[in-house]
Design a protein around this motif. Structure first.
Motif, PDB file in Angstrom:
ATOM      1  N   VAL A 160      59.247   6.912  83.691  1.00 31.44           N
ATOM      2  CA  VAL A 160      59.821   6.826  81.877  1.00 31.44           C
ATOM      3  C   VAL A 160      58.743   8.392  81.427  1.00 31.44           C
ATOM      4  CG1 VAL A 160      58.685   6.005  79.945  1.00 31.44           C
ATOM      5  CG2 VAL A 160      60.012   4.586  81.537  1.00 31.44           C
ATOM      6  N   ASP A 162      57.714   9.848  77.648  1.00 28.58           N
ATOM      7  CA  ASP A 162      58.045   9.390  76.480  1.00 28.58           C
ATOM      8  C   ASP A 162      57.650  10.986  75.368  1.00 28.58           C
ATOM      9  OD1 ASP A 162      58.340   6.754  76.399  1.00 28.58           O
ATOM     10  OD2 ASP A 162      56.403   6.468  76.546  1.00 28.58           O
ATOM     11  N   THR A 179      62.522   8.322  73.960  1.00 31.40           N
ATOM     12  CA  THR A 179      61.821   8.116  75.477  1.00 31.40           C
ATOM     13  C   THR A 179      63.212   7.758  76.511  1.00 31.40           C
ATOM     14  OG1 THR A 179      60.646   6.405  74.321  1.00 31.40           O
ATOM     15  CG2 THR A 179      61.488   5.939  77.024  1.00 31.40           C
ATOM     16  N   LEU A 194      66.188   7.320  75.116  1.00 35.95           N
ATOM     17  CA  LEU A 194      66.546   5.790  73.306  1.00 35.95           C
ATOM     18  C   LEU A 194      66.003   7.054  72.367  1.00 35.95           C
ATOM     19  CD1 LEU A 194      65.307   3.867  71.322  1.00 35.95           C
ATOM     20  CD2 LEU A 194      63.779   3.858  73.264  1.00 35.95           C
ATOM     21  N   TRP A 201      59.529   2.382  67.140  1.00 36.77           N
ATOM     22  CA  TRP A 201      60.194   2.454  68.425  1.00 36.77           C
ATOM     23  C   TRP A 201      59.332   2.209  69.443  1.00 36.77           C
ATOM     24  CZ3 TRP A 201      55.967   4.713  71.274  1.00 36.77           C
ATOM     25  CH2 TRP A 201      56.143   5.218  72.545  1.00 36.77           C
ATOM     26  N   SER A 202      58.645   1.220  69.393  1.00 33.35           N
ATOM     27  CA  SER A 202      57.573   1.012  69.934  1.00 33.35           C
ATOM     28  C   SER A 202      58.171  -0.513  70.994  1.00 33.35           C
ATOM     29  CB  SER A 202      56.023   0.241  70.065  1.00 33.35           C
ATOM     30  OG  SER A 202      55.288  -0.168  70.597  1.00 33.35           O
ATOM     31  N   ARG A 205      61.907   0.483  72.710  1.00 32.32           N
ATOM     32  CA  ARG A 205      61.765   0.972  74.190  1.00 32.32           C
ATOM     33  C   ARG A 205      60.739   0.203  74.909  1.00 32.32           C
ATOM     34  NH1 ARG A 205      56.451   2.715  77.406  1.00 32.32           N
ATOM     35  NH2 ARG A 205      56.508   4.203  78.166  1.00 32.32           N
TER      36      ARG A 205
END
Length: 557
Positions: A160, A162, A179, A194, A201-202, A205
């Motif tokens: 992953v 970011d 992401t 993403l 966003w958080s 995600r």
């Protein structure tokens, strides 16, 4: 008054003599159209880009993909999505919209504030490995990275990443946070990208990571994707009845076009080679104003094609500011100039906007723009919106990728750059027979365009096609036979291609593309431009009846 009458008489006599000389010597009649500074038009009011409208338009675009490639099963407040071409299934929130009109290349989950693009790679088909794929994908965004995490999911490694890019404008660009989630084994890579509004966003995600817990591979279903395309010949027509000029390219016929660097000397070339080209393409930087030569092209009975190039140097980071600058309105004055003068002309003009966007040699490719094809699509749509704002309905727009995706990864596939059906009039193809060299082998016309043509019929339903660039080199085969074969196939097999533009310029010492490279190839083009089924004069002056028929046709719509 008497003196004015004498002067007017002299002018008319001079004009008549000029026309007589031009026609008797087969020289072009030069038509002057002063370029105007958009006089009488209100200034264009810049609009913030609308990503949600873009994603909805893409999802609504038509394709002719075979049935049964993917399924969506409702399960309360979740949907089970399964795709046997991208070889995965996953359980996702029911409120996510699913764009699956190109299920062989990608699927998109989206809402007003985010999108997730999913692609799949069997790296062995690209003569690569998962490690090389990850290196290719992450290199362009390395300095924008914020965080990396690794984990395992069943038999898959999970990475992953970011990252965050600079905003185009702090006042309207809030989709700057990304992401990547990669699930990979020793040959397969599943990529989830993403893109989200920064303030959510958080949460988005977290939803991606939660949904990924249900991810599972599914068996690939080998089907002949182009079987229906090959069994049902398709041929659209090109017709326009504008204020001053009319255009007709009937079904089962095409126009032989040309790009010639010394574009104002095309008639001289035709006279020297006994050829006749029904379309002419010229290249223009987006920092050029309207070129009055366009009127000359129409007066000569040709279809004009303007190929806009998004040209600026790359910055020190390897990224290019050009797409952000277009979206933010930096070049609006040039597009307004083109739009208002195009409207004044009153004849069909085709605009090929920054072609070959899926090739990394162009600075509008995603590798130079944060791995985000949306930025190209927003820039493209911004230009079209300006033409529409000024009611330049005689402007037609060509979307023309390269025939080869470079880098050869599915997140860079041509379909990822498509701006939506409503923004594209004509689909462009490009391809070359480079001949035998240290980098290439001799290819027939079928080998260059066969698979590409049927893929595009499947991807982009109901659109006429143009070959925006094609040519053949000399080394390793017979260029004359190649030209003859191409002309025959364009009339018999590739019937949805309405214009084919020969790229008549030498590329270095190795690729001798001009058709005048030998007397035999010159003769082949001469025959190709004058044979039955090739429309040599597709543009004529509009009649009152043609314009009235157009109005009636629009009223029926």
């Amino acid at each position: 008054m008497k003196r004015k009458g004498i002067i007017l008489t002299i002018i008319l006599i001079g004009l008549a003599l000029g026309i007589w000389y031009a026609t008797s010597t087969n020289q072009p009649i030069k038509i002057a159209l002063p370029v105007q500074e958009s006089v009488g038009y209100a200034p264009y009011q810049h609009k913030a880009p609308d990503l949600y409208s873009l994603w909805k338009d893409e999802a609504a675009s038509k394709s002719l993909q075979p049935a049964g490639l993917d399924t969506i099963v409702a399960q309360g407040d979740r949907n089970q999505y399964s795709n046997n071409q991208l070889s995965f299934s996953m359980n996702i929130p029911a409120q996510w919209t699913i764009d699956h009109h190109q299920p062989t290349e990608y699927v998109r989950f989206f809402s007003e504030d985010f999108r997730i693009d999913v692609t799949y790679e069997d790296t062995t088909k690209a003569y690569s490995t998962p490690d090389k794929f990850l290196e290719t994908t992450l290199a362009p965004i390395k300095e924008f990275e914020v965080k990396r995490e690794t984990s395992q999911h069943n038999e898959f490694n999970v990475l992953v990443v970011d990252y965050k890019r600079p905003p185009i404008s702090k006042s309207f660009d809030h989709f700057t946070t990304y992401t990547y989630l990669f699930a990979y084994n020793d040959k397969d890579v599943y990529t989830f990208q993403l893109k989200s509004r920064e303030d959510v966003w958080s949460n988005r995600r977290g939803e991606l990571l939660q949904s990924f817990k249900t991810f599972a591979p599914v068996p690939y279903n080998p089907v002949d994707l182009n079987k229906d395309m090959q069994s049902k010949p398709i041929s659209n027509e090109l017709v326009a009845a504008n204020r001053n000029y009319h255009m007709t390219v009937p079904k089962n016929s095409f126009v032989q076009g040309i790009y010639h660097k010394e574009f104002e000397k095309l008639t001289e070339l035709e006279n020297e080679t006994s050829t006749r080209f029904g379309s002419q393409m010229i290249y223009k930087s987006i920092q050029n104003e309207f070129d009055p030569y366009i009127v000359q092209v129409l007066e000569d009975g040709r279809i004009p094609i303007v190929s806009f190039l998004f040209e600026t140097p790359k910055n020190a980071k390897g990224t290019s500011p050009i797409l952000s600058e277009i979206i933010s309105g930096k070049y609006d004055k040039y597009f307004v100039n083109w739009a208002t003068n195009t409207k004044r002309v009153g004849g069909p003009i085709y605009f090929r906007i920054a072609g070959e966007m899926n090739g990394e040699w162009t600075i509008w490719n995603a590798v130079h723009n944060y791995n985000d094809p949306d930025l190209y699509k927003l820039a493209y749509r911004h230009i079209v919106d300006i033409f529409r704002h000024y009611n330049a309905d005689n402007a037609n727009f060509i979307w023309n990728p390269s025939g080869t995706n470079v880098p050869f990864v599915n997140w860079n596939h041509a379909t990822m750059y498509f701006p939506g059906d409503s923004y594209v009039h004509v689909i462009g193809l490009s391809g070359y027979n480079f001949g035998k060299s240290q980098w290439s082998e001799w290819k027939t016309f079928d080998e260059v365009f066969g698979t590409l043509y049927y893929d595009y019929l499947r991807y982009f339903s109901g659109k006429p096609f143009i070959i925006g660039e094609y040519a053949s080199g000399e080394s390793g085969g017979n260029k004359t036979e190649w030209i003859q074969n191409a002309s025959s196939l364009l009339k018999s097999k590739y019937t949805n291609i309405k214009i084919a533009v020969w790229f008549n310029e030498k590329q270095g010492e190795e690729f001798n593309f001009p058709f005048t490279s030998s007397p035999e190839s010159t003769q082949a083009i001469q025959k190709a431009t004058t044979t039955e089924g090739v429309i040599s004069h597709p543009i004529t002056k509009s009649t009152k009846e043609q314009i009235e028929n157009k109005i009636r046709h629009q009223d029926k719509k």
